[in-house]
Structures are given as C-alpha cells and as structure tokens.
Design a protein around this motif. Sequence first.
Motif, PDB file in Angstrom:
ATOM      1  N   MET A  56      14.242  32.767   6.330  1.00 32.64           N
ATOM      2  CA  MET A  56      13.756  32.671   5.485  1.00 32.64           C
ATOM      3  C   MET A  56      14.337  32.658   3.876  1.00 32.64           C
ATOM      4  O   MET A  56      13.904  31.954   2.922  1.00 32.64           O
ATOM      5  CB  MET A  56      12.405  33.302   5.234  1.00 32.64           C
ATOM      6  CG  MET A  56      12.721  35.066   5.428  1.00 32.64           C
ATOM      7  SD  MET A  56      13.357  35.642   3.899  1.00 32.64           S
ATOM      8  CE  MET A  56      13.559  37.325   4.482  1.00 32.64           C
ATOM      9  N   MET A  57      15.511  33.420   3.952  1.00 31.58           N
ATOM     10  CA  MET A  57      16.343  33.126   2.804  1.00 31.58           C
ATOM     11  C   MET A  57      17.600  32.267   2.960  1.00 31.58           C
ATOM     12  O   MET A  57      18.453  32.425   1.787  1.00 31.58           O
ATOM     13  CB  MET A  57      16.780  34.592   2.383  1.00 31.58           C
ATOM     14  CG  MET A  57      17.714  35.289   3.298  1.00 31.58           C
ATOM     15  SD  MET A  57      18.149  36.747   2.922  1.00 31.58           S
ATOM     16  CE  MET A  57      16.925  37.822   3.547  1.00 31.58           C
ATOM     17  N   SER A  58      17.615  31.418   3.840  1.00 36.48           N
ATOM     18  CA  SER A  58      18.770  30.660   4.114  1.00 36.48           C
ATOM     19  C   SER A  58      18.865  29.337   3.161  1.00 36.48           C
ATOM     20  O   SER A  58      18.025  29.155   2.603  1.00 36.48           O
ATOM     21  CB  SER A  58      18.797  29.853   5.299  1.00 36.48           C
ATOM     22  OG  SER A  58      17.700  29.114   5.551  1.00 36.48           O
ATOM     23  N   GLU A  59      20.227  29.170   2.859  1.00 45.09           N
ATOM     24  CA  GLU A  59      20.461  28.073   1.957  1.00 45.09           C
ATOM     25  C   GLU A  59      19.754  26.585   2.396  1.00 45.09           C
ATOM     26  O   GLU A  59      19.118  26.094   1.358  1.00 45.09           O
ATOM     27  CB  GLU A  59      21.896  27.878   1.914  1.00 45.09           C
ATOM     28  CG  GLU A  59      22.296  26.697   0.771  1.00 45.09           C
ATOM     29  CD  GLU A  59      23.641  26.648   0.482  1.00 45.09           C
ATOM     30  OE1 GLU A  59      24.209  25.976  -0.208  1.00 45.09           O
ATOM     31  OE2 GLU A  59      24.671  27.623   1.036  1.00 45.09           O
ATOM     32  N   GLU A  60      19.924  26.402   3.646  1.00 46.74           N
ATOM     33  CA  GLU A  60      19.426  25.062   4.174  1.00 46.74           C
ATOM     34  C   GLU A  60      18.038  24.931   3.966  1.00 46.74           C
ATOM     35  O   GLU A  60      17.528  23.955   3.396  1.00 46.74           O
ATOM     36  CB  GLU A  60      19.678  24.996   5.633  1.00 46.74           C
ATOM     37  CG  GLU A  60      21.352  25.165   5.733  1.00 46.74           C
ATOM     38  CD  GLU A  60      22.011  26.376   5.704  1.00 46.74           C
ATOM     39  OE1 GLU A  60      23.317  26.355   5.731  1.00 46.74           O
ATOM     40  OE2 GLU A  60      21.257  27.341   5.881  1.00 46.74           O
ATOM     41  N   LEU A  61      17.272  25.891   4.364  1.00 42.10           N
ATOM     42  CA  LEU A  61      15.568  25.849   4.195  1.00 42.10           C
ATOM     43  C   LEU A  61      15.322  25.709   2.691  1.00 42.10           C
ATOM     44  O   LEU A  61      14.563  25.093   2.587  1.00 42.10           O
ATOM     45  CB  LEU A  61      15.154  27.130   4.952  1.00 42.10           C
ATOM     46  CG  LEU A  61      13.563  27.210   4.876  1.00 42.10           C
ATOM     47  CD1 LEU A  61      13.170  27.786   6.071  1.00 42.10           C
ATOM     48  CD2 LEU A  61      13.164  28.005   3.726  1.00 42.10           C
ATOM     49  N   ASN A  62      15.932  26.591   1.846  1.00 40.23           N
ATOM     50  CA  ASN A  62      15.570  26.341   0.420  1.00 40.23           C
ATOM     51  C   ASN A  62      15.724  25.455  -0.325  1.00 40.23           C
ATOM     52  O   ASN A  62      15.319  24.864  -1.184  1.00 40.23           O
ATOM     53  CB  ASN A  62      15.917  28.003  -0.185  1.00 40.23           C
ATOM     54  CG  ASN A  62      15.303  28.997   0.232  1.00 40.23           C
ATOM     55  OD1 ASN A  62      13.810  29.235  -0.041  1.00 40.23           O
ATOM     56  ND2 ASN A  62      15.700  29.839   1.295  1.00 40.23           N
ATOM     57  N   ALA A  63      17.135  24.959   0.152  1.00 40.41           N
ATOM     58  CA  ALA A  63      17.549  23.742  -0.318  1.00 40.41           C
ATOM     59  C   ALA A  63      16.727  22.336  -0.123  1.00 40.41           C
ATOM     60  O   ALA A  63      16.521  21.181  -0.838  1.00 40.41           O
ATOM     61  CB  ALA A  63      18.930  23.146  -0.139  1.00 40.41           C
ATOM     62  N   ALA A  64      15.844  22.546   1.124  1.00 41.10           N
ATOM     63  CA  ALA A  64      15.121  21.618   1.321  1.00 41.10           C
ATOM     64  C   ALA A  64      13.804  21.337   0.533  1.00 41.10           C
ATOM     65  O   ALA A  64      13.074  20.260   0.443  1.00 41.10           O
ATOM     66  CB  ALA A  64      14.610  21.654   2.964  1.00 41.10           C
ATOM     67  N   ARG A  65      13.608  22.293  -0.369  1.00 43.09           N
ATOM     68  CA  ARG A  65      12.448  22.330  -1.283  1.00 43.09           C
ATOM     69  C   ARG A  65      13.361  21.899  -2.648  1.00 43.09           C
ATOM     70  O   ARG A  65      14.056  23.063  -2.864  1.00 43.09           O
ATOM     71  CB  ARG A  65      11.650  23.260  -1.029  1.00 43.09           C
ATOM     72  CG  ARG A  65      10.366  22.967  -2.062  1.00 43.09           C
ATOM     73  CD  ARG A  65       9.449  24.197  -1.914  1.00 43.09           C
ATOM     74  NE  ARG A  65       7.881  23.856  -2.291  1.00 43.09           N
ATOM     75  CZ  ARG A  65       7.057  24.830  -2.475  1.00 43.09           C
ATOM     76  NH1 ARG A  65       7.335  26.154  -2.321  1.00 43.09           N
ATOM     77  NH2 ARG A  65       6.047  24.517  -3.038  1.00 43.09           N
ATOM     78  N   ARG A  66      12.992  21.273  -3.466  1.00 39.73           N
ATOM     79  CA  ARG A  66      13.830  20.874  -4.778  1.00 39.73           C
ATOM     80  C   ARG A  66      13.794  21.725  -5.829  1.00 39.73           C
ATOM     81  O   ARG A  66      14.484  21.705  -6.850  1.00 39.73           O
ATOM     82  CB  ARG A  66      13.714  19.383  -5.162  1.00 39.73           C
ATOM     83  CG  ARG A  66      14.164  18.320  -3.973  1.00 39.73           C
ATOM     84  CD  ARG A  66      14.148  17.309  -4.597  1.00 39.73           C
ATOM     85  NE  ARG A  66      14.512  16.364  -3.522  1.00 39.73           N
ATOM     86  CZ  ARG A  66      15.716  15.733  -3.267  1.00 39.73           C
ATOM     87  NH1 ARG A  66      16.690  16.206  -4.058  1.00 39.73           N
ATOM     88  NH2 ARG A  66      15.890  14.867  -2.181  1.00 39.73           N
TER      89      ARG A  66
END
Length: 514
Positions: free
Chosen positions: A230-240
Amino acid sequence: MQTPVFSLEDVSSILYSGKTIDMASLPLDDVEACYEFLKKFAADKVIYGINTGFGPMAQWRVDDKHLKDLQYNIIRSHATGAGAPLDDTCVKAAMIARAGTLLQARSGVHPDAVRLLVQFINRGIFPFIPEHGSVGASGDLVQLAHMALTLIGEGQVHYKGQWRDAGEVLRINGLQPLQIHIREGLSLTNGTSVMTGIGIVNQFMAERLLDWSIAAAVWINEIASSYDDMMSEELNAARRHEGQQHVARCMRKLAQGSQCLRKRQHELYDSSHRDTTTFEHKVQAYYSLRCTPQILGPIAETLACSRRVLEEELNSACDNPIVDPVAGDVLHGGNFHGDYISLEQDKVKIALVRLAMTAERQLNYLMHDRINGILPPFLNMGTLGLNYGMQACQFTATSTTAECQTLAMPNYVHSIPNNNDNQDIVSMGTNTALLTKRVIENCCQVMAILYIALAQATDCLDIAAQLAPANRKTYDEVRERCPKTVDDTPFYREIDSIEQYLKSHDPIKDIQAQ
C-alpha cells in the motif's frame, strides 16, 4: 520584483532557534528613499490617510496643523481589542510579518519605524495584542493598533515573563518611542500581518503534525503486520497526485528495516494458498491503515499551497495606499484585504480536522479487540474487568476530534459588513487563523494519545525489537515519558508530556538528517 526579505525558514529560526534579525542586512536605504519620495509627493496633493480621515471619514480633509495628531489618533482609537492576549510566539511572528511589509519600501514610513520594530523582535519585547478585534479588512486594524501603541510608548508589553508598561520597557532598553513623520500610524495599523503571523505559526505545527501522522501510519501498520504494497512506489505512482506520492515516499523511508511488515508476493502470490478458503490474517487492512497515502496526500498538498501563500504575503506590501517611488505615484486599492490568508487557513483547518479524524480512527483500531483481533480490549495489560487500560483516553480523543469537526465549518464565508458599509465585504482572516490554531492544538492532543496507544500496543505484542529503527526510536522516546501501563493510572500528565514531545520533534526531518 524585489528579492524576498524573509523566508519561512528565516522566521522559523527567529521564532524557535534564537536567531536575531541583522539590521545591517535590511534594505533600509530603499525604505528611506520611499519615505523621502512620499514627503515631497504629498506636499500639495490629497492622499488618503495622510491629509484625509480614515475609512468612511476619508471625505473630510484634515488641516495641516493636525496631520501628526491624525496618525496618533488612528493608533489610539483603534486599540480596542478584547479577549486573551495572543501568545508571544504569534506576536513575534506578527511583528516579523509587519517588518516584512514595511521593508518592501512601498509604505512611505520613516526607517525608524522598521528599526524600532526590529528592536522589539530582537529583544523579546512582545506587545499586548488581544485575540479579538479584526475583521480581516482593512487587514488587522485593531490588533495592529495594539502593536503600534507600544511602539509609540503606550500600552503594555510582555517582557521577560512580565506584563509591563511599554514606555518603561523602552527606557530600560535605551529605546525612544516612535515619532510620527508622515503616515506611520496608518502604515503600522493597516494590513494582514497578525493573521499572517498566526498563519505562519500554524503552518510550522501543521507540517510537523503531518509528519507525525505519516510516522503513525507506518507504526500502526507494523502493529497490524500489514502487507507493505500500500506504500509501494508503483502503486502510488499510478495515481498522479504528488502529495500522495510524497506521503508514500516518506512511509517507505520510515519503514526501512521493519521486521513486522509483510510482503504480499512472499505470502499470497507463491501458490501455497491455492486450497485455502478462509484467511486468518486480513488480505487488506482497514482504510485508516491502508489508505493513508491517499488520505494524507491532499493534506500535504494543502500545506504546500499554504506555505507558498504565506511566504508571498510575508514579503508583500499589504497596506494602503501603495507608494511607488519608481513610477512616481501613490496608488489606492485594497492590498490590506485578507482573503488569501483566510481561505488558506480554512483549507489548513479542514485538512487538520481530517488528520485528527484519521488519528482517532487509528486509535479506535488499537482499542477495539474485535476489530484488530490481536490486542486486548483498550490495550489493557492488567486484569480485564478490574483494570481499564486506555479506555478513558479514547473518550478524550473522541470528544476532542468531535470539537474539531464542529470547528471545520469554513470561516472565510462569514463576512459581516461594518464601518458604515465601507467595509462591505471582509475576510475574517484573523478569526480563521485563530480557529485553525485551536484545531491544531486539538490535533496535537489526539495525536499524543495515539502515540501512547501505539507504544502500549507494541508492548502488548512484545514487538519493539522488530519495529523499523525510526519507529523504535520514537517508541523509546515515548516510553521515556510514558512508561508501560499495567495497573490503572491517571494519564493526563503523560498526554501533556507526549504532546510537548510531538511539538518539539519531527520524525521525518530526523531521518532526513541521518
């Protein structure tokens, strides 16, 4: 455009680190040039507030023999505030903001006004400024009048922990009361400096609370043994949204070295659960744990916007009229109007209410054994039924959060015309900043209770050694001030102690400094 005189970092150093303002570094030559221009320009012209009355009285010209009296009159007549005095930190911030305005060299004041104001700042002389009186346009007239009153040697100041007559403190410090030249009375009382000063103090504490909220989010997910994606770079980068990505980055830094967080790919993606029908451990944590980048991200962006607006206002000419010696003109308008500060303070207030609500929900997760499934009710390490653990602490956090929710109503929309309808729409910016300050204080209390609960939950599970090093450090700091609780004990001293700790430390700045 003129180089900013003060940054927010400068103000922080002056407020909290004992830094003084170097008089030699200030653009006092520009202030003097503006004063000299105005003195010549105003000799044969009608200019508001120099040879006219103020506000609705501007239609009456004042005889030349009374021009100095006119400036003293606005100071004395407007020193009509009520309520408790602002604390020294807010007063000092307001004085810095007022100096920032006058140093733009657009006010036409004599440089002595700036020099004396800086002496007050550097020597710890704090004018008596009541909380109530400003409608936020023409700025903070009433509260700034109280500040100006002390500069002319009248009124009271807080000096070395005592309330004393301003004239007496001036004499002790070898300072002369300010003399009126052209428009010092109007320039000292007209503008947004009090709401800006309070807003700056609010900003520093709000930024710190956000960092504590981010750290709490990591710690509570360690307690819950959450999956870390839930804190991963990939997941959060998917939302701009940059705020969300900032929060997730901070969480990853704080989580480094944790032995409590789980890897989804190691436990659920390895095909070993092909025949499992029920999972004992939650596949996804509750929203108050899992969605913290998404919840705190907008708060981070709100504070970034507020920081920019405050720094711009700190370095703006916010009185009226504006003196422009370069163009050779004096311009009448409304730079004193506090809408920028009022709107931003409302946004910060709403954001911090949301932060308090998040902390309260996380606290509820720790307290509620049927929700978390791993902790005793109310983190009670004593005998259930005989002892009560942190049950009553939750009452305090819940009631304080509820007050925050009541205070969340925007104040920016509450304009009431006054001043013979000359001020027919006003900002209420100082009221907004004071309400925001109240919410921030409340939020500190809720956060302090959450941190005591995080430490207690860590002891219930005996996982202190497995925490990420950043959170283990915080755990140790909390436990120095609030020991593990088994038998029932009053918590009010510990809550206050942890609150003061949170106000004076910043977990993310600590790891950035390493």
